[in-house]
Design an enzyme around this catalytic site. Structure first.
Site, PDB file in Angstrom:
ATOM      1  N   LYS A  13       0.837  -1.208   0.000  1.00 24.08           N
ATOM      2  CA  LYS A  13       0.000   0.000   0.000  1.00 24.08           C
ATOM      3  C   LYS A  13       0.865   1.249   0.000  1.00 24.08           C
ATOM      4  CE  LYS A  13       0.696   1.263   4.503  1.00 24.08           C
ATOM      5  NZ  LYS A  13       1.546   2.408   4.881  1.00 24.08           N
ATOM      6  N   ASP A 144      -3.159  -2.264   9.457  1.00 29.80           N
ATOM      7  CA  ASP A 144      -3.105  -2.224   7.982  1.00 29.80           C
ATOM      8  C   ASP A 144      -3.577  -3.533   7.338  1.00 29.80           C
ATOM      9  OD1 ASP A 144      -2.037   0.312   8.167  1.00 29.80           O
ATOM     10  OD2 ASP A 144       0.031  -0.317   7.795  1.00 29.80           O
TER      11      ASP A 144
HETATM   12  P1  ATP Z   1       3.884  -0.774   8.680  1.00 30.78           P
HETATM   13  O1  ATP Z   1       2.786  -1.741   8.326  1.00 30.78           O
HETATM   14  O2  ATP Z   1       3.935  -0.516  10.156  1.00 30.78           O
HETATM   15  O3  ATP Z   1       3.941   0.450   7.811  1.00 30.78           O
HETATM   16  P2  ATP Z   1       6.313  -1.467   7.383  1.00 30.78           P
HETATM   17  O4  ATP Z   1       5.727  -1.658   6.056  1.00 30.78           O
HETATM   18  O5  ATP Z   1       7.135  -0.247   7.603  1.00 30.78           O
HETATM   19  O6  ATP Z   1       5.209  -1.564   8.490  1.00 30.78           O
HETATM   20  P3  ATP Z   1       7.013  -4.242   7.531  1.00 30.78           P
HETATM   21  O7  ATP Z   1       7.675  -4.655   6.266  1.00 30.78           O
HETATM   22  O8  ATP Z   1       5.627  -4.663   7.758  1.00 30.78           O
HETATM   23  O9  ATP Z   1       7.199  -2.692   7.757  1.00 30.78           O
HETATM   24  O10 ATP Z   1       7.954  -4.787   8.705  1.00 30.78           O
HETATM   25  C1  ATP Z   1       7.934  -4.319  10.029  1.00 30.78           C
HETATM   26  C2  ATP Z   1       8.601  -5.375  10.919  1.00 30.78           C
HETATM   27  O11 ATP Z   1       7.706  -6.476  11.029  1.00 30.78           O
HETATM   28  C3  ATP Z   1       9.877  -5.934  10.340  1.00 30.78           C
HETATM   29  O12 ATP Z   1      10.994  -5.255  10.822  1.00 30.78           O
HETATM   30  C4  ATP Z   1       9.867  -7.399  10.778  1.00 30.78           C
HETATM   31  O13 ATP Z   1      10.691  -7.585  11.905  1.00 30.78           O
HETATM   32  C5  ATP Z   1       8.439  -7.685  11.203  1.00 30.78           C
HETATM   33  N1  ATP Z   1       7.762  -8.745  10.404  1.00 30.78           N
HETATM   34  C6  ATP Z   1       7.028  -9.752  10.885  1.00 30.78           C
HETATM   35  N2  ATP Z   1       6.539 -10.522   9.900  1.00 30.78           N
HETATM   36  C7  ATP Z   1       6.947  -9.977   8.743  1.00 30.78           C
HETATM   37  C8  ATP Z   1       6.749 -10.326   7.388  1.00 30.78           C
HETATM   38  N3  ATP Z   1       6.030 -11.383   7.000  1.00 30.78           N
HETATM   39  N4  ATP Z   1       7.299  -9.529   6.457  1.00 30.78           N
HETATM   40  C9  ATP Z   1       8.008  -8.431   6.842  1.00 30.78           C
HETATM   41  N5  ATP Z   1       8.266  -8.091   8.115  1.00 30.78           N
HETATM   42  C10 ATP Z   1       7.727  -8.847   9.075  1.00 30.78           C
END
Ligand code: ATP
Length: 311
Positions: A13, A144
């Site tokens: 997203k 989200d």
């Molecule tokens: P947000 O949804 O808060 O914007 P983001 O997109 O910045 O998050 P994500 O890629 O969702 O970040 O990752 C945040 C943290 O979640 C990572 O640092 C990781 O440790 C943890 N995590 C747990 N499961 C997953 C997964 N399947 N994929 C990515 N990260 C994961």
């Protein structure tokens, strides 16, 4: 031997608008956001394995795989366990993800994978969970996750989990700049609060500007470009100052506008059409200011089964 498997594609997203309100009693911030799903997708496969029970086994490959937990903390494991509990099942499943969404990049990759695991396991286990129950499980998994199930373009209020679809015409074309390293979402919110306190900023209830909704209805990228905004952008730049240079470069190289995606540090640039996106992407890649450059289009649907095998 793998017996049956279900593969789900689930999008990243972008927040076209991210209005952050005051901190609530539960510690979350009130949000008024517009989510937009783009065709940068993770692929989640749930497989039933024969032999002794494994519970939920996690496998991760692709973009940023080394930064993703492979144990019960992985959001796909949390999602599979939650669905199994909901139906009184003892899970015996391997959930594999091929990541394309940057980890800790502000594009909700972990949430997307959680939504993917819900849909993949529901199909694999033939539990036929009604949509309303899937939404409720998704909300328990994270703010989200409901949007990752639905996709498209939607307004998100409360913590972002209360969705109202938004009318949008045609397609929008984006250039996506992955930056070095990630940003922790709680840290970015804390920095946003700190900067607001420093500047004595009076925080009011967030809302989505009418002009943004108009630009989406009209399918007009030039108007939309003027309306993109993110209240977390200053905090993301404060924690990772190199992001500012990426934003400036993308616009200098011809993008209509650029913003930080969610909590960052990924930057997204709106362009006029597919060929303009390719042109800006090539120039931005050549400028060497970010780690990786991709193009993407939106809106696209949320988590959906793209392949399944039975035996
Ligand atoms: P947000 O949804 O808060 O914007 P983001 O997109 O910045 O998050 P994500 O890629 O969702 O970040 O990752 C945040 C943290 O979640 C990572 O640092 C990781 O440790 C943890 N995590 C747990 N499961 C997953 C997964 N399947 N994929 C990515 N990260 C994961």
């Amino acid at each position: 031997m793998v017996e049956r498997s279900v593969t789900v594609t689930v999008p990243a997203k972008i927040n076209l608008h991210l209005g952050v309100g005051p901190v609530r009693a539960d510690g979350y911030h009130d949000l008024a956001t517009v989510f937009h799903a783009v065709d940068m997708c993770d692929t989640v496969t749930a497989s039933e394995t024969t032999g002794s029970a494994v519970g939920v086994k996690i496998e991760v490959e692709g973009e940023g795989a080394q930064f993703v937990p492979k144990d019960s903390k992985n959001l796909m494991a949390v999602a599979a366990e939650l669905l199994a509990r909901h139906h009184g099942i003892s899970p015996n499943v391997t959930v594999h993800v091929h990541k394309k969404i940057p980890v800790a990049g502000g594009m909700a990759g972990g949430s997307a994978d959680a939504a993917g695991a819900l849909i993949a396991c529901d199909s694999l286990w033939q539990t036929h969970t009604p949509k309303i129950e899937l939404d409720s499980l998704a909300t328990q998994l994270g703010s989200d996750v409901p949007f990752a199930l639905h996709g498209g373009t939607s307004m998100g209020t409360s913590r972002g989990e209360v969705l109202t679809p938004v009318i949008s015409t045609g397609e929008f074309h984006w250039v996506i700049a992955f930056n070095e390293g990630g940003l922790s979402t709680p840290r970015v919110y804390a920095e946003c609060d700190r900067l607001r306190e420093l500047s004595h900023h009076k925080v009011t209830a967030p809302f989505v500007p009418e002009a943004l909704l108009y630009a989406l209805r009209a399918g007009d990228p030039v108007t939309l470009a003027h309306e993109l905004s993110n209240d977390l952008q200053a905090a993301a730049i404060s924690l990772k100052p190199t992001v500012q240079r990426v934003l400036e470069t993308g616009v200098e190289l011809g993008a209509l506008a650029g913003i930080v995606s969610g909590s960052g540090p990924t930057c997204v640039f709106l362009t006029r059409d597919a060929s303009h996106a390719l042109d800006v992407a090539a120039r931005l890649s050549g400028a060497g200011v970010c780690r990786t450059v991709r193009t993407a289009r939106g809106p696209v649907p949320g988590a959906r089964v793209t392949h399944s095998t039975s035996n």
